[in-house]
Design a protein around this motif. Structure first.
Motif, PDB file in Angstrom:
ATOM      1  N   LYS A 153     -10.567   8.612   4.017  1.00 28.46           N
ATOM      2  CA  LYS A 153      -9.519   7.871   3.616  1.00 28.46           C
ATOM      3  C   LYS A 153      -7.504   7.565   4.328  1.00 28.46           C
ATOM      4  CE  LYS A 153     -11.497   7.753  -1.066  1.00 28.46           C
ATOM      5  NZ  LYS A 153     -11.490   7.820  -2.186  1.00 28.46           N
ATOM      6  N   GLN A 154      -7.099   6.625   3.696  1.00 24.72           N
ATOM      7  CA  GLN A 154      -5.880   6.157   4.243  1.00 24.72           C
ATOM      8  C   GLN A 154      -4.952   6.240   3.426  1.00 24.72           C
ATOM      9  OE1 GLN A 154      -7.769   1.936   5.019  1.00 24.72           O
ATOM     10  NE2 GLN A 154      -7.143   2.450   7.127  1.00 24.72           N
ATOM     11  N   LEU A 155      -3.315   7.410   3.659  1.00 23.77           N
ATOM     12  CA  LEU A 155      -2.310   6.912   3.007  1.00 23.77           C
ATOM     13  C   LEU A 155      -2.215   6.050   1.790  1.00 23.77           C
ATOM     14  CD1 LEU A 155      -0.071  10.006   4.960  1.00 23.77           C
ATOM     15  CD2 LEU A 155      -1.312   9.682   3.005  1.00 23.77           C
ATOM     16  N   ILE A 156      -1.967   4.911   2.462  1.00 23.07           N
ATOM     17  CA  ILE A 156      -1.678   3.389   2.211  1.00 23.07           C
ATOM     18  C   ILE A 156      -2.647   2.472   2.348  1.00 23.07           C
ATOM     19  CG2 ILE A 156       0.319   1.808   1.586  1.00 23.07           C
ATOM     20  CD1 ILE A 156       1.090   4.102   0.200  1.00 23.07           C
ATOM     21  N   ASP A 157      -3.120   2.095   1.791  1.00 21.09           N
ATOM     22  CA  ASP A 157      -4.403   0.812   1.813  1.00 21.09           C
ATOM     23  C   ASP A 157      -3.987  -0.513   2.135  1.00 21.09           C
ATOM     24  OD1 ASP A 157      -4.679  -0.194  -0.368  1.00 21.09           O
ATOM     25  OD2 ASP A 157      -5.869   1.206  -1.468  1.00 21.09           O
ATOM     26  N   VAL A 158      -4.870  -1.101   2.240  1.00 23.02           N
ATOM     27  CA  VAL A 158      -4.077  -2.045   3.469  1.00 23.02           C
ATOM     28  C   VAL A 158      -3.629  -3.199   1.716  1.00 23.02           C
ATOM     29  CG1 VAL A 158      -6.514  -3.847   3.234  1.00 23.02           C
ATOM     30  CG2 VAL A 158      -4.707  -4.561   4.635  1.00 23.02           C
ATOM     31  N   THR A 159      -4.222  -3.371   0.828  1.00 16.30           N
ATOM     32  CA  THR A 159      -3.757  -3.796  -0.379  1.00 16.30           C
ATOM     33  C   THR A 159      -2.319  -3.455  -0.928  1.00 16.30           C
ATOM     34  OG1 THR A 159      -6.299  -4.170  -0.653  1.00 16.30           O
ATOM     35  CG2 THR A 159      -4.362  -4.159  -2.804  1.00 16.30           C
ATOM     36  N   GLN A 160      -2.327  -2.297  -1.301  1.00 20.13           N
ATOM     37  CA  GLN A 160      -1.339  -1.535  -1.327  1.00 20.13           C
ATOM     38  C   GLN A 160       0.933  -1.616  -0.323  1.00 20.13           C
ATOM     39  OE1 GLN A 160      -2.615   2.824  -1.177  1.00 20.13           O
ATOM     40  NE2 GLN A 160      -2.304   3.011  -3.333  1.00 20.13           N
ATOM     41  N   PHE A 161      -0.388  -1.848   1.148  1.00 13.67           N
ATOM     42  CA  PHE A 161       0.480  -2.049   2.331  1.00 13.67           C
ATOM     43  C   PHE A 161       1.266  -3.358   2.011  1.00 13.67           C
ATOM     44  CE2 PHE A 161       1.607  -3.166   5.709  1.00 13.67           C
ATOM     45  CZ  PHE A 161       2.008  -2.322   6.527  1.00 13.67           C
ATOM     46  N   GLU A 162       0.229  -4.735   1.234  1.00 18.14           N
ATOM     47  CA  GLU A 162       0.520  -5.749   1.035  1.00 18.14           C
ATOM     48  C   GLU A 162       1.299  -5.839   0.256  1.00 18.14           C
ATOM     49  OE1 GLU A 162      -0.555 -10.126   1.869  1.00 18.14           O
ATOM     50  OE2 GLU A 162      -2.621  -9.086   1.040  1.00 18.14           O
ATOM     51  N   GLU A 163       0.959  -5.148  -1.045  1.00 19.93           N
ATOM     52  CA  GLU A 163       2.369  -5.132  -2.648  1.00 19.93           C
ATOM     53  C   GLU A 163       3.337  -4.762  -2.122  1.00 19.93           C
ATOM     54  OE1 GLU A 163      -0.172  -3.034  -5.229  1.00 19.93           O
ATOM     55  OE2 GLU A 163      -1.726  -4.024  -5.755  1.00 19.93           O
ATOM     56  N   TYR A 164       3.476  -3.273  -0.988  1.00 27.47           N
ATOM     57  CA  TYR A 164       4.990  -2.697  -0.642  1.00 27.47           C
ATOM     58  C   TYR A 164       5.295  -3.445  -0.134  1.00 27.47           C
ATOM     59  CZ  TYR A 164       3.981   1.531  -2.869  1.00 27.47           C
ATOM     60  OH  TYR A 164       4.010   2.370  -4.021  1.00 27.47           O
ATOM     61  N   LEU A 165       4.803  -4.748   1.182  1.00 25.59           N
ATOM     62  CA  LEU A 165       5.748  -5.415   1.967  1.00 25.59           C
ATOM     63  C   LEU A 165       6.105  -7.019   0.680  1.00 25.59           C
ATOM     64  CD1 LEU A 165       6.840  -6.037   4.923  1.00 25.59           C
ATOM     65  CD2 LEU A 165       4.342  -7.185   5.389  1.00 25.59           C
ATOM     66  N   GLN A 166       5.784  -6.883  -0.165  1.00 31.39           N
ATOM     67  CA  GLN A 166       6.105  -7.986  -1.176  1.00 31.39           C
ATOM     68  C   GLN A 166       7.282  -7.896  -1.308  1.00 31.39           C
ATOM     69  OE1 GLN A 166       2.235  -9.503  -3.221  1.00 31.39           O
ATOM     70  NE2 GLN A 166       1.908 -10.765  -1.454  1.00 31.39           N
ATOM     71  N   LEU A 167       6.905  -6.535  -2.459  1.00 33.48           N
ATOM     72  CA  LEU A 167       7.981  -6.008  -2.719  1.00 33.48           C
ATOM     73  C   LEU A 167       9.399  -6.062  -2.446  1.00 33.48           C
ATOM     74  CD1 LEU A 167       6.804  -3.476  -4.733  1.00 33.48           C
ATOM     75  CD2 LEU A 167       8.031  -5.323  -5.928  1.00 33.48           C
ATOM     76  N   ILE A 168       9.634  -6.195  -0.611  1.00 32.16           N
ATOM     77  CA  ILE A 168      10.657  -5.754   0.164  1.00 32.16           C
ATOM     78  C   ILE A 168      10.877  -6.993   0.464  1.00 32.16           C
ATOM     79  CG2 ILE A 168      11.367  -5.000   2.675  1.00 32.16           C
ATOM     80  CD1 ILE A 168       8.758  -2.669   2.354  1.00 32.16           C
ATOM     81  N   VAL A 169      10.402  -7.719   0.994  1.00 33.18           N
ATOM     82  CA  VAL A 169      10.512  -8.985   1.077  1.00 33.18           C
ATOM     83  C   VAL A 169      11.594  -9.667   0.097  1.00 33.18           C
ATOM     84  CG1 VAL A 169       9.699 -11.641   1.269  1.00 33.18           C
ATOM     85  CG2 VAL A 169       8.867 -10.134   2.686  1.00 33.18           C
ATOM     86  N   LYS A 170      11.104  -9.227  -1.080  1.00 29.50           N
ATOM     87  CA  LYS A 170      11.967 -10.335  -3.066  1.00 29.50           C
ATOM     88  C   LYS A 170      13.340  -8.996  -2.619  1.00 29.50           C
ATOM     89  CE  LYS A 170      10.817 -10.203  -7.589  1.00 29.50           C
ATOM     90  NZ  LYS A 170       9.891 -10.265  -8.917  1.00 29.50           N
ATOM     91  N   LEU A 171      13.165  -8.172  -1.989  1.00 27.08           N
ATOM     92  CA  LEU A 171      14.487  -7.753  -2.132  1.00 27.08           C
ATOM     93  C   LEU A 171      15.222  -8.180  -1.684  1.00 27.08           C
ATOM     94  CD1 LEU A 171      13.703  -3.437  -2.492  1.00 27.08           C
ATOM     95  CD2 LEU A 171      15.043  -4.670  -3.681  1.00 27.08           C
ATOM     96  N   LEU A 172      14.876  -8.937  -0.345  1.00 28.62           N
ATOM     97  CA  LEU A 172      15.218  -9.182   0.625  1.00 28.62           C
ATOM     98  C   LEU A 172      16.132  -9.766   0.127  1.00 28.62           C
ATOM     99  CD1 LEU A 172      16.342  -8.476   4.467  1.00 28.62           C
ATOM    100  CD2 LEU A 172      14.007 -10.426   3.978  1.00 28.62           C
ATOM    101  N   SER A 173      15.521 -11.281  -0.670  1.00 29.89           N
ATOM    102  CA  SER A 173      16.035 -12.748  -0.730  1.00 29.89           C
ATOM    103  C   SER A 173      17.536 -12.902  -1.592  1.00 29.89           C
ATOM    104  CB  SER A 173      14.424 -12.592  -1.491  1.00 29.89           C
ATOM    105  OG  SER A 173      14.050 -12.357  -2.974  1.00 29.89           O
ATOM    106  N   LEU A 174      17.808 -11.025  -2.472  1.00 34.58           N
ATOM    107  CA  LEU A 174      18.757 -10.952  -3.323  1.00 34.58           C
ATOM    108  C   LEU A 174      19.721 -11.225  -2.449  1.00 34.58           C
ATOM    109  CD1 LEU A 174      17.413  -8.400  -6.013  1.00 34.58           C
ATOM    110  CD2 LEU A 174      17.504 -10.449  -5.732  1.00 34.58           C
ATOM    111  N   ARG A 175      19.679 -10.710  -0.977  1.00 32.74           N
ATOM    112  CA  ARG A 175      21.385 -10.578  -0.093  1.00 32.74           C
ATOM    113  C   ARG A 175      20.302 -11.347   1.253  1.00 32.74           C
ATOM    114  NH1 ARG A 175      24.126  -8.161   4.085  1.00 32.74           N
ATOM    115  NH2 ARG A 175      26.521  -7.675   3.649  1.00 32.74           N
ATOM    116  N   ALA A 176      21.423 -13.407   0.804  1.00 33.17           N
ATOM    117  CA  ALA A 176      20.609 -13.546   1.751  1.00 33.17           C
ATOM    118  C   ALA A 176      21.582 -13.396   3.180  1.00 33.17           C
ATOM    119  CB  ALA A 176      21.122 -15.037   0.827  1.00 33.17           C
ATOM    120  N   SER A 177      22.726 -13.345   3.976  1.00 29.54           N
ATOM    121  CA  SER A 177      22.834 -12.918   4.448  1.00 29.54           C
ATOM    122  C   SER A 177      22.278 -11.959   5.972  1.00 29.54           C
ATOM    123  CB  SER A 177      24.355 -12.508   4.700  1.00 29.54           C
ATOM    124  OG  SER A 177      24.294 -11.345   3.918  1.00 29.54           O
TER     125      SER A 177
END
Length: 298
Positions: free
Chosen positions: A103-127
């Motif tokens: 098995k993998q440490l982070i499956d592709v579904t979890q991988f996508e969920e974490y990436l979406q959370l990162i992008v959401k955080l990024l949106s809080l600092r527009a610069s």
């Protein structure tokens, strides 16, 4: 310009034998000066050092996963206040683990969920902008040992690439940049860590984006000071380095039209016709305005 790198061991120096490394070794497979963070720093200091302060903060660590990147991302974003963040992650997540029965440490579904959370955080600092370095393909030898691993790399890269909007999130496609018939030129003998050449490829692609961001920001600053002609010159420079940067495309097109540089307007519109994937939201509205305005003549 402050740049923060958050990644796994691919962004770090590398001994020839990680499990038997001794501090008295006189030669590394990749030294600190040969890592892409160091090469990026040198390139930017050489080209921009008389125009801006350049700082690289490398917060990468071995065995890092996207979950770890997410857990530290708020600190990276708000405490260090970088102009852009480089995230290089994925090979640790997607690799088949013998100690996990394949098995993998982070499956592709979890991988996508974490990436979406990162992008959401990024949106809080527009610069702050985010550059994601894609996962490199691995060798036939590794594919034979871990059947299907290259297909997994493709899946995880698709998740990474789908997050790009060329406005605040950008993607460097390592599968496109690496010559798959000669992977050993870009990877160390373990078939996933970057060689000196692999680090150079990443550094070159980061450098052109960093320069594009720098000149685009300089252009905006001059525009806000009512120096539109000076601003346009910087928008042109940014476009020459990295034409896919959507914010700069908007400013380049808008300022060219405002200054009645209609031949230049045509050039940008022709480029966008060939690269329709860049036409979204405000840029689409601007194009429609220009094409329907009675003062515009093709």
């Amino acid at each position: 310009m402050r740049i923060l790198i958050a990644g796994d061991s691919l962004a770090l120096p590398r001994p020839h034998r990680i499990n038997s490394y001794s501090p008295d070794e006189t030669e590394l497979a990749v030294t600190y000066g040969e890592t892409y963070s160091s090469l990026l720093h040198v390139d930017l200091l050489k080209d921009l050092g008389d125009q801006t302060f350049v700082e690289i903060i490398n917060r990468s660590r071995r065995s890092q996963t996207i979950q770890g990147i997410y857990q530290e991302f708020s600190d990276h974003l708000f405490f260090y206040e970088p102009d852009f963040i480089v995230v290089q992650v994925g090979i640790v997540d997607c690799w088949f683990r013998e100690n996990l029965n394949g098995k993998q440490l982070i499956d592709v579904t979890q991988f996508e969920e974490y990436l979406q959370l990162i992008v959401k955080l990024l949106s809080l600092r527009a610069s702050t902008r985010l550059i994601i370095v894609g996962i490199c393909p691995t060798s036939r030898k590794m594919e034979k040992k871990y059947t299907g691993i290259n297909n997994e790399i493709v899946k995880y890269n698709k998740v990474l690439k789908n997050s790009q909007n060329n406005k605040t999130v950008f993607f460097i496609d390592m599968c496109r940049l690496i010559n798959k018939s000669n992977i050993s030129e870009y990877l160390l003998p373990d078939d996933h860590h970057l060689s000196k050449k692999g680090n150079q490829v990443v550094a070159e692609n980061l450098t052109i984006r960093a320069k594009a961001f720098f000149y685009a920001d300089k252009g905006v600053h001059l525009y806000n000071e009512a120096n539109k002609r000076g601003a346009l010159n910087y928008f042109i420079k940014s476009f020459c380095y990295f034409p896919e940067y959507v914010d700069n495309l908007y400013n380049f097109l808008s300022t060219s039209y405002e200054l009645r540089e209609l031949e230049q307007v045509e050039t940008i519109l022709d480029y966008l016709t060939e690269n329709k994937f860049l036409i979204k939201n405000e840029l689409s509205d601007l194009i429609n305005f220009i094409k329907t305005n009675k003062n515009y003549k093709k």
